[in-house]
Design a protein around this motif. Structure first.
Motif, PDB file in Angstrom:
ATOM      1  N   GLY A 324      46.622  33.614  37.782  1.00 44.66           N
ATOM      2  CA  GLY A 324      45.205  34.684  37.513  1.00 44.66           C
ATOM      3  C   GLY A 324      45.539  36.205  38.464  1.00 44.66           C
ATOM      4  N   THR A 328      45.170  40.191  36.741  1.00 43.62           N
ATOM      5  CA  THR A 328      44.939  41.470  38.021  1.00 43.62           C
ATOM      6  C   THR A 328      45.829  42.427  38.253  1.00 43.62           C
ATOM      7  N   LEU A 374      43.129  35.724  41.756  1.00 40.97           N
ATOM      8  CA  LEU A 374      42.792  36.969  41.423  1.00 40.97           C
ATOM      9  C   LEU A 374      43.203  38.101  42.711  1.00 40.97           C
TER      10      LEU A 374
END
Length: 468
Positions: A324, A328, A374
Motif C-alpha cells: 500500500g 501512494t 496507503l
C-alpha cells in the motif's frame, strides 16, 4: 534547464537507491538467521543477538558526524567512503570465524550504513531543489518501506539455500555496482558547501563542518549517548526494567550535549529548530514514526500470541502495508510538489489512524494493513519533504543530521512505550492486553496532526512555482 534538473535528480536517485537498498535490507535480513548462527558458533540465541544489535548501534553512532563530514569533504567523497566501508564490512562478515568477529564486522558494516542513508537524503534534497522535494523523498521512501518487509523472506531463502555467509556476500556485487555508478554519475565536488551560499535569516544551519574543525567534545558526548539511549530503549522494549541504566546514562549524555550546543557552535545545529516548518515536520515525524514502528512490532506478536498464527503468517501480515505504501508514495510526491505537504500529510494520518482502529475492532486482517500502508505512503513522503522547504541549501546536511537523530530515537521509544503497555496489561490479567497498546498507537499517530497543522503553505507555494 528543466531537463538538466530532471536528469540530475534521476541520476542521483539511481545512485542513492543502489547505495541504500542493501543497508536497509541488512537491518532485517540477518534476523531470520540468528538460530543458524547460534548453532554455527555454538552459543546462545541471546548472545548471537549482538550480530544484529552491533549493526544498528554502529549505524546510530555515525549519524552525528554526517553534517560535519559533508560540509568538510562534500557528499561525493563521504558517499564513496561509506560505500567502501559497507562493502568491506560485508566481505569480512562473510569470512567471520567466531561470534565476536561477526559482531565487530557487523559494526564496520553499520559505520558505513549509518552514513549512507542520511548522506543519500542530502544528495536527493540538493539535486531536487525545493520545487521537486516531494518526488525526491518518494524515491528513497519506497525502498525504505518495502526492503525491510522483504528482508526476512529473502533471508530465509538464502539461509536454506547457499548458507548464512551469503547473507553478506550478496551485498558485495550490488554495492560494487553502486560504487561504480557513484564514480560515473556524481560530479566531483558535488554537495560541497561554498562560502557564497545564502544564509538563513535566523542564522541557523550555516553548514556546520564547512571549514570548521570537528567538534570532538560534542562527538564524545552525543555518539555514546545515542548508542546508550537507543540500546537502553531497545532493552526496555524487550522486557527490561524502565530503570535500565543504559537509558539514563544515554539520556544524560544527550542532555549535556544539547545544553552545550545551545551555547557554542557544535556538531549538530539545534538552532534549526527556530525554523517553524522544520521543527513542526521533525516533531510530526517523531510522533508518527514512534507510533508506526511500535505498531508494526505489535502486529506480528498479536498474530502469533493472540491468534495462534505461525511465524510466516505473522511476517506476511506486514506485506500489505509495504504494498500500500509503495502505491501512494509516488502519488504523494507529486501532490506535495504541486499542492504542498500539509493536506497530503493530514489525509495520510487520518487514514492511518482509521486503519489502526479498524485493525483493532476487526481483530486484524490484511485489508486494514493495506489501507494503513496507503496512508503511510502519504505521510512519510510529504512530511520528509516539508522538513527542507524553508531551509537554505547550506543547511540541508545539518538538517538531515538533526532529523535523522530524532527519528533514530523515536523508533525504539515507540516500540518500548507500546511493549511496556502490553506487558503491564498482560501482568494485570487483562482479557485483551493488546487493545490498550493498539489504542495508544492510534493516539500517538493522531498527535502528529498537531505539528502537521503548523507546517507553512505560503513558502511552499512560492518555492514550488519557481522555475526549474
Amino acid at each position: 534547464m528543466r531537463y538538466a534538473v530532471r536528469t540530475s535528480l534521476r541520476s542521483t536517485g539511481l545512485v542513492v537507491l543502489l547505495g541504500v537498498v542493501m543497508t536497509m535490507l541488512d537491518t532485517t535480513i540477518v534476523n531470520v538467521a540468528l538460530g543458524t548462527l547460534a548453532a554455527e558458533f555454538h552459543t546462545s540465541l541471546a548472545d548471537v543477538q549482538w550480530a544484529a544489535t552491533s549493526y544498528l548501534l554502529a549505524m546510530s553512532m555515525t549519524v552525528p558526524v554526517t553534517g560535519w563530514a559533508v560540509g568538510r569533504f562534500g557528499v561525493r567523497a563521504v558517499w564513496l567512503v561509506s560505500l567502501v566501508l559497507f562493502i568491506a564490512g560485508s566481505a569480512l562478515c562473510a569470512a567471520a570465524w567466531s561470534l565476536g568477529s561477526l559482531a565487530v564486522f557487523r559494526a564496520v558494516q553499520g559505520l558505513g550504513g549509518g552514513l549512507l542513508q542520511p548522506v543519500g537524503q542530502v544528495m536527493l534534497a540538493q539535486a531536487a531543489g525545493k520545487e521537486r522535494l516531494g518526488r525526491a523523498m518518494s524515491l528513497i521512501s519506497v525502498p525504505a518501506m518495502l526492503v525491510p518487509v522483504l528482508g526476512p523472506p529473502l533471508g530465509g531463502l538464502i539461509v536454506q539455500g547457499p548458507g548464512w555467509r551469503w547473507l553478506f556476500l550478496v551485498n558485495v556485487p550490488v554495492c560494487a555496482v553502486a560504487l561504480l555508478a557513484a564514480l560515473l554519475l556524481l560530479p566531483r565536488g558535488s554537495g560541497s558547501l561554498h562560502a557564497h551560499d545564502e544564509e538563513p535569516a535566523n542564522g541557523a544551519g550555516r553548514g556546520i563542518g564547512a571549514g570548521q574543525r570537528l567538534d570532538v567534545l560534542g562527538l564524545a558526548l552525543l555518539s555514546p549517548g545515542l548508542v546508550a539511549l537507543i540500546y537502553g530503549l531497545t532493552e526496555v522494549g524487550n522486557g527490561a526494567s524502565l530503570l535500565h541504566p543504559a537509558s539514563w546514562i544515554g539520556a544524560a549524555l544527550v542532555a549535556v550535549f544539547a545544553v552545550r550546543s545551545l551555547r557554542v557552535t557544535s556538531l549538530v545545529d539545534l538552532r534549526l529548530f527556530r525554523d517553524r516548518t522544520f521543527a513542526a515536520a521533525v516533531l510530526a515525524l517523531a510522533c508518527y514514526s514512534a507510533a508506526m514502528l511500535g505498531f508494526t512490532v505489535l502486529v506480528p506478536l498479536h498474530s502469533q500470541l493472540a491468534e495462534g498464527g505461525g511465524a510466516l503468517e505473522a511476517g506476511l501480515l506486514l506485506a500489505p502495508l509495504g504494498i500500500g505504501a509503495a502505491l501512494t508514495m509516488p502519488l504523494a510526491g507529486r501532490l506535495t510538489d504541486s499542492r504542498g505537504p500539509r493536506g497530503v500529510a493530514a489525509a495520510g494520518v487520518v487514514l492511518v489512524v482509521a486503519s489502526i482502529v479498524a485493525f483493532l475492532l476487526t481483530g486484524g486482517g490484511y485489508v486494514p494493513m493495506f489501507t494503513l500502508g496507503l496512508g503511510h505512503g502519504l505521510v512519510a513522503t510529504s512530511v520528509m519533504a516539508a522538513a527542507y522547504t524553508t531551509l537554505e541549501p547550506s543547511a540541508v546536511p545539518a538538517a538531515t543530521t538533526l532529523s535523522t537523530i530524532v527519528l533514530r530515537l523515536a523508533a525504539p521509544f515507540g516500540v518500548a512505550l507500546l511493549t511496556v503497555l502490553l506487558q503491564v496489561f498482560t501482568r494485570a490479567g487483562a482479557a485483551e492486553p493488546f487493545t490498550p497498546a493498539f489504542w495508544a498507537a492510534a493516539g500517538l499517530a493522531g498527535v502528529s496532526l498537531l505539528p502537521i497543522a503548523l507546517i507553512g503553505s505560503g513558502t511552499w507555494r512560492r518555492s514550488s512555482s519557481a522555475p526549474a
